[in-house]
Design an enzyme around this catalytic site. Structure first.
Site, PDB file in Angstrom:
ATOM      1  N   ARG A 120       0.813  -1.220   0.000  1.00  0.00           N
ATOM      2  CA  ARG A 120       0.000   0.000   0.000  1.00  0.00           C
ATOM      3  C   ARG A 120       0.847   1.270   0.000  1.00  0.00           C
ATOM      4  NH1 ARG A 120      -3.780  -0.141   4.678  1.00  0.00           N
ATOM      5  NH2 ARG A 120      -4.398   1.921   3.966  1.00  0.00           N
ATOM      6  N   LYS A 162       9.114  -0.864   2.768  1.00  0.00           N
ATOM      7  CA  LYS A 162       8.329  -0.023   3.692  1.00  0.00           C
ATOM      8  C   LYS A 162       9.134   0.474   4.894  1.00  0.00           C
ATOM      9  CE  LYS A 162       4.829  -1.840   6.228  1.00  0.00           C
ATOM     10  NZ  LYS A 162       3.453  -2.183   6.631  1.00  0.00           N
TER      11      LYS A 162
HETATM   12  C1  UD1 Z   1      -0.741  -5.847  12.128  1.00  0.00           C
HETATM   13  C2  UD1 Z   1      -1.563  -6.697  13.114  1.00  0.00           C
HETATM   14  C3  UD1 Z   1      -2.777  -5.896  13.558  1.00  0.00           C
HETATM   15  C4  UD1 Z   1      -2.306  -4.595  14.196  1.00  0.00           C
HETATM   16  C5  UD1 Z   1      -1.384  -3.800  13.262  1.00  0.00           C
HETATM   17  C6  UD1 Z   1      -0.737  -2.665  14.017  1.00  0.00           C
HETATM   18  C7  UD1 Z   1      -1.309  -9.085  12.615  1.00  0.00           C
HETATM   19  C8  UD1 Z   1      -1.891 -10.276  11.958  1.00  0.00           C
HETATM   20  N1  UD1 Z   1      -1.969  -7.927  12.460  1.00  0.00           N
HETATM   21  O1  UD1 Z   1      -1.527  -5.590  10.985  1.00  0.00           O
HETATM   22  O2  UD1 Z   1      -3.534  -6.642  14.510  1.00  0.00           O
HETATM   23  O3  UD1 Z   1      -3.437  -3.824  14.583  1.00  0.00           O
HETATM   24  O4  UD1 Z   1      -0.326  -4.637  12.767  1.00  0.00           O
HETATM   25  O5  UD1 Z   1       0.015  -1.847  13.189  1.00  0.00           O
HETATM   26  O6  UD1 Z   1      -0.304  -9.215  13.258  1.00  0.00           O
HETATM   27  N2  UD1 Z   1       5.606  -8.603   8.293  1.00  0.00           N
HETATM   28  C9  UD1 Z   1       6.562  -9.552   8.031  1.00  0.00           C
HETATM   29  N3  UD1 Z   1       6.208 -10.689   7.354  1.00  0.00           N
HETATM   30  C10 UD1 Z   1       4.940 -10.919   6.938  1.00  0.00           C
HETATM   31  C11 UD1 Z   1       3.960  -9.937   7.232  1.00  0.00           C
HETATM   32  C12 UD1 Z   1       4.316  -8.805   7.908  1.00  0.00           C
HETATM   33  O7  UD1 Z   1       7.733  -9.388   8.383  1.00  0.00           O
HETATM   34  O8  UD1 Z   1       4.700 -11.983   6.365  1.00  0.00           O
HETATM   35  C13 UD1 Z   1       6.006  -7.371   9.003  1.00  0.00           C
HETATM   36  C14 UD1 Z   1       5.774  -6.086   8.217  1.00  0.00           C
HETATM   37  O9  UD1 Z   1       6.942  -5.681   7.538  1.00  0.00           O
HETATM   38  C15 UD1 Z   1       5.402  -5.080   9.290  1.00  0.00           C
HETATM   39  C16 UD1 Z   1       4.801  -5.932  10.393  1.00  0.00           C
HETATM   40  O10 UD1 Z   1       5.203  -7.273  10.151  1.00  0.00           O
HETATM   41  O11 UD1 Z   1       6.539  -4.406   9.777  1.00  0.00           O
HETATM   42  C17 UD1 Z   1       3.277  -5.843  10.418  1.00  0.00           C
HETATM   43  O12 UD1 Z   1       2.760  -6.314   9.193  1.00  0.00           O
HETATM   44  P1  UD1 Z   1       1.610  -5.532   8.427  1.00  0.00           P
HETATM   45  O13 UD1 Z   1       1.369  -6.249   7.148  1.00  0.00           O
HETATM   46  O14 UD1 Z   1       1.872  -4.105   8.374  1.00  0.00           O
HETATM   47  O15 UD1 Z   1       0.367  -5.854   9.388  1.00  0.00           O
HETATM   48  P2  UD1 Z   1      -0.923  -4.935   9.640  1.00  0.00           P
HETATM   49  O16 UD1 Z   1      -1.918  -5.230   8.577  1.00  0.00           O
HETATM   50  O17 UD1 Z   1      -0.521  -3.555   9.847  1.00  0.00           O
HETATM   51 MG    MG Z   2       1.293  -2.510   9.592  1.00  0.00          MG
END
Ligand code: UD1
Ligand code: MG
Length: 467
Positions: free
Chosen positions: A27, A34
């Site tokens: 996004r 990011k």
């Molecule tokens: C996540 C939380 C949500 C919370 C929000 C707060 C989960 C399932 N959801 O959602 O409850 O309210 O953060 O900001 O945990 N990342 C990885 N590998 C992956 C996916 C993500 O390393 O496979 C990292 C991303 O780089 C990021 C973080 O984890 O730094 C959070 O991931 P993101 O996709 O932003 O989750 P949100 O949808 O924001």
């Molecule tokens: Mg997030």
């Protein structure tokens, strides 16, 4: 700001930190990963690494995805001891934590999970989380109440003896209309009791609408095992998660608000705080005066008693006590402004030292130069430091006087106490206390203008007579 945030308690229990940074962040619509987007001119990931350092974590693991060498390099550049773990496919936050666990091995440290996209969390909030979890719960989670809970995960809680027991975290995509009404949101910051993470995470599945392994599911898993999980609340401005450019702008605004307060608290005067922009590493001593619309880029230190007037843009500069900068000055990287120096309007300084008491009050470019103490640089002076290929140095001795509109063609040296006549182009070095003039010689022709005018008027009259 560099202002130290005091951790409330520093429990003896050691801490290992996992920073999740592998998410695609689609996004953001950006070629840049990011977590490398900046808040307060510092990569979000570096904010989180700074916190890990402040918390004196025993280990710090950064989880990245394939092809994210840029993120790994940036993490290592911040701190060479950072451990990089690879999450092969971005299958969700729970899967990302699982990718980090093997590098930690069997550890007796609590595990703190931080998100690379949540840069503003303070050591104080983590200390509160550690304090609340210690001895009472297997998992602690930081929650917050944003004005608009949007798509954040929601915390399902119940109060119990002054604590907030966490029953479940429900992702927005999975939440019922009723659950979406919950104002308390998940920041993503988890603290897991030592020795429990691997077992809890081994049980999460991807049976949800996104087909992801959610970290948030470990709360219900822990509960099923009879373990206790708790939530603590943090200030909304500390836990803004950045998923889009709009979120990034909101995080920047929160950062600036905090930096302005920190500057005021450290004893600076800000006439219009809302118009002043700081970087994460800006250092301002007490009794510094900052006018409206001043921008501090990275790497700026300002010593006590300096004045930065309106509309100045400053980065990579050291400003010593009592110096006066601006209005409308530009200091670039490597500007060293000595005590009591004046840098006035429309003066640009790059990679140059102005020694104590030197003055460049109007319209000048000073690049790759060393300006001696109490030297005076006249309006319109240019150090010609670049020939299209290389950069060259200009040295100006103490007490020298450079007349207005002079070009100093580097490499060149102006001796101490020397004078340069206005409008000179100086290509050869000038000895101490000498006068150098390098301009066309002035010529006077008595009566020339009157004769010229007369001739022209006669010609004009003749033309008119013929018409
Ligand atoms: C996540 C939380 C949500 C919370 C929000 C707060 C989960 C399932 N959801 O959602 O409850 O309210 O953060 O900001 O945990 N990342 C990885 N590998 C992956 C996916 C993500 O390393 O496979 C990292 C991303 O780089 C990021 C973080 O984890 O730094 C959070 O991931 P993101 O996709 O932003 O989750 P949100 O949808 O924001
Ligand atoms: Mg997030």
């Amino acid at each position: 700001m560099t202002a130290k945030i005091e951790a409330q308690t520093s429990p003896a229990q050691p801490l290992s930190i996992i920073i999740l940074a592998a998410g695609k962040g689609t996004r953001m619509r950006s070629a840049l990963p990011k977590v490398l987007h900046e808040v307060g001119r510092r990569a979000m990931l570096h904010h989180v690494l700074a916190l890990a350092q402040e918390l004196e974590a025993r280990e710090c693991v950064v989880v990245i995805g394939p092809g994210m060498e840029e993120v790994a390099a940036s993490a290592r550049a911040y701190h060479p001891r950072v451990i990089i773990a690879l999450q092969e496919r971005q299958l969700g936050t729970g899967d990302a934590v699982r990718a980090a666990l093997p590098v930690l091995g069997a550890t007796d440290a609590d595990i703190l999970i931080l998100f690379g996209d949540t840069p503003l969390i303070s050591a104080k909030a983590i200390a509160q989380l550690r304090h609340a979890r210690a001895g009472s719960a297997a998992i602690g989670v930081i929650g917050f109440r944003p004005a608009d809970p949007g798509r954040y995960g929601r915390l399902v809680t119940r109060p119990e003896n002054g604590a907030l027991v966490l029953e479940r975290i429900v992702e927005f995509a999975e939440a019922s209309a009723e659950e979406r009404e919950i104002g308390l949101c998940n920041s993503g910051i988890f603290l897991i009791e030592a020795g429990r993470a691997a077992e809890l995470l081994s049980q999460i599945t991807n049976a949800n609408s996104k087909g992801e392994y959610y970290l948030t599911d470990i709360v219900e898993i822990a509960l099923r095992q009879g373990l206790r999980t708790i939530a603590v609340e943090a200030d909304v401005h500390e836990v803004l998660g950045v998923n889009s450019r709009a979120d990034l702008a909101a995080a920047e605004a929160a950062f600036q608000a905090r930096a302005r307060v920190a500057a005021l608290e450290s004893g600076a005067t800000l006439i219009a705080p809302d118009t002043v922009y700081f970087s994460a590493d800006t250092s301002i001593e007490s009794d510094v005066h900052i006018g409206p619309h001043v921008v501090f880029g990275p790497g700026v230190r300002v010593a006590s008693g300096a004045r930065i007037e309106a509309f100045s843009h400053i980065e990579g500069a050291r400003i010593d006590a009592g110096a006066r900068i601006g209005p409308f000055a530009r200091l670039r990287s490597g500007a060293q402004i000595g005590a009591g120096v004046h840098v006035g309007n429309f003066v640009e300084v790059k990679n140059s030292a102005l020694r104590a008491g030197a003055k460049a009050n109007h319209l000048a470019y000073i690049g790759d130069a060393d300006i001696g103490a109490n030297a005076n640089i006249g309006a319109g002076t240019i150090t010609c430091n670049y020939d299209g290929f290389g950069k060259f140095e200009t040295k100006i001795g103490a007490g020298a006087f450079i007349g207005s509109n002079s070009s100093l063609v580097a490499p060149v040296e102006i001796g101490a106490g020397a004078y340069v006549g206005s409008g000179s182009v100086i290509t050869q070095s000038v000895p101490n206390d000498a006068l150098a003039i390098g301009r066309g010689k002035q010529e006077i022709r008595e009566g020339w203008a009157a004769r010229f005018r007369e001739r022209k008027m006669r010609e004009t009259a003749r033309k008119k007579g013929k018409e």
